[in-house]
Design a protein around this motif. Structure first.
Motif, short mmCIF file in Angstrom:
data_model
loop_
_atom_site.label_atom_id
_atom_site.label_comp_id
_atom_site.label_asym_id
_atom_site.label_seq_id
_atom_site.Cartn_x
_atom_site.Cartn_y
_atom_site.Cartn_z
N LEU A 162 0.99 -1.19 0.00
CA LEU A 162 0.01 -0.11 -0.06
C LEU A 162 1.06 1.27 -0.01
N ALA A 196 -1.72 8.63 3.31
CA ALA A 196 -1.87 6.99 3.78
C ALA A 196 -1.79 6.82 5.43
N LEU A 215 -6.66 -1.93 -5.78
CA LEU A 215 -6.38 -0.62 -5.20
C LEU A 215 -6.49 0.50 -6.30
N VAL A 232 -6.14 6.92 2.01
CA VAL A 232 -6.10 5.27 1.88
C VAL A 232 -5.69 4.90 3.27
N LEU A 279 -5.88 1.41 6.19
CA LEU A 279 -5.80 0.07 6.38
C LEU A 279 -5.97 -0.03 8.08
N ILE A 321 -8.85 -2.56 3.93
CA ILE A 321 -8.42 -1.57 3.30
C ILE A 321 -9.37 -0.61 2.65
#
Length: 242
Positions: free
Chosen positions: A103, A121, A141, A160, A162, A171
């Protein structure tokens, strides 16, 4: 005996269901193959017409026909992508990989690929080992990011994320923009479901998120979509068992 008859009936039913499922999975590729040549003929004919002396009153019809052919071409490209992913899933091998590293690398690439959007992120500090196909995870993704870019305004910040618990890795891709209409979230991941119109005013045919669903299911997971609690945007993601 009666139990034997019931067992044979169920066996026949399951066989027919498997055949029907196989037919549906290959339908996109078959349609793309059958449509490609007629579409090429239509586009060539339009090119020839546009080079001729066409009355001004007919130009509007030519423009509409050109737009229709371009829309069909976009559908063919999307169907071809879905077919290639289905084939890749059929031959994919599971390996161990670090989901966090995958990722991180992908988000870094998106910053260069989409300069009109910002990317944040939110990932765990350490590695997260999973078994699966990392290339397919990246393709999944990619489709989530394409969706977020299409339905967010220029300059928007796309997140994004996680989330991890002992059983599941989730995700999530979150973007500001128009909310999902009521009842739509459950249909977003269907093949050839025409969904919302993006910020580019172009219709979207649902094949990107259908690919997300295929890859999620290969990893034993499932996709989901929901509006943000404050109505400012949308969160689309995948839950994958660890």
């Amino acid at each position: 005996d009666e139990l034997g008859d019931v067992a044979r009936s169920f066996s026949t039913l399951l066989q027919r269901l498997n055949e029907y499922t196989s037919y549906l999975r290959t339908l996109a590729g078959k349609l793309a193959h059958e449509i490609r040549t007629p579409l090429t003929i239509v586009r060539s004919s339009l090119d020839n017409l546009e080079s001729e002396q066409v009355p001004a009153s007919a130009r509007a019809y030519l423009t509409r026909a050109r737009q229709g052919s371009e829309r069909l071409s976009a559908i063919l490209i999307a169907m071809g992508a879905a077919t290639r992913v289905e084939e890749a899933i059929g031959s994919a091998e599971r390996v161990g990989f670090d989901l966090v590293a995958v990722l991180e690398s992908a988000v870094a690439a998106y910053r260069g690929a989409f300069p009109g959007r910002g990317f944040r992120a939110e990932l765990p500090a350490g590695p997260l080992d999973l078994s699966g196909a990392p290339d397919l995870i990246v393709q999944m993704l990619d489709k989530l990011i394409d969706n977020a870019v299409d339905f967010s305004p220029p300059g928007a910040l796309i997140t994004v994320r996680l989330r991890v618990d002992p059983r599941v890795a989730a995700i999530e891709v979150e973007n500001p923009g128009p909310p999902l209409p009521e009842l739509l979230p459950g249909r977003l991941f269907e093949s050839l479901w025409q969904s919302r119109t993006g910020t580019d005013s172009q219709p979207h045919f649902g094949l990107g998120l259908y690919i997300v669903r295929l890859i999620a299911e290969f990893h034993g997971g499932e996709p989901s979509a929901a509006n943000l609690a404050d109505g400012s945007g949308v969160r689309v993601g995948v839950r994958i068992p660890r």
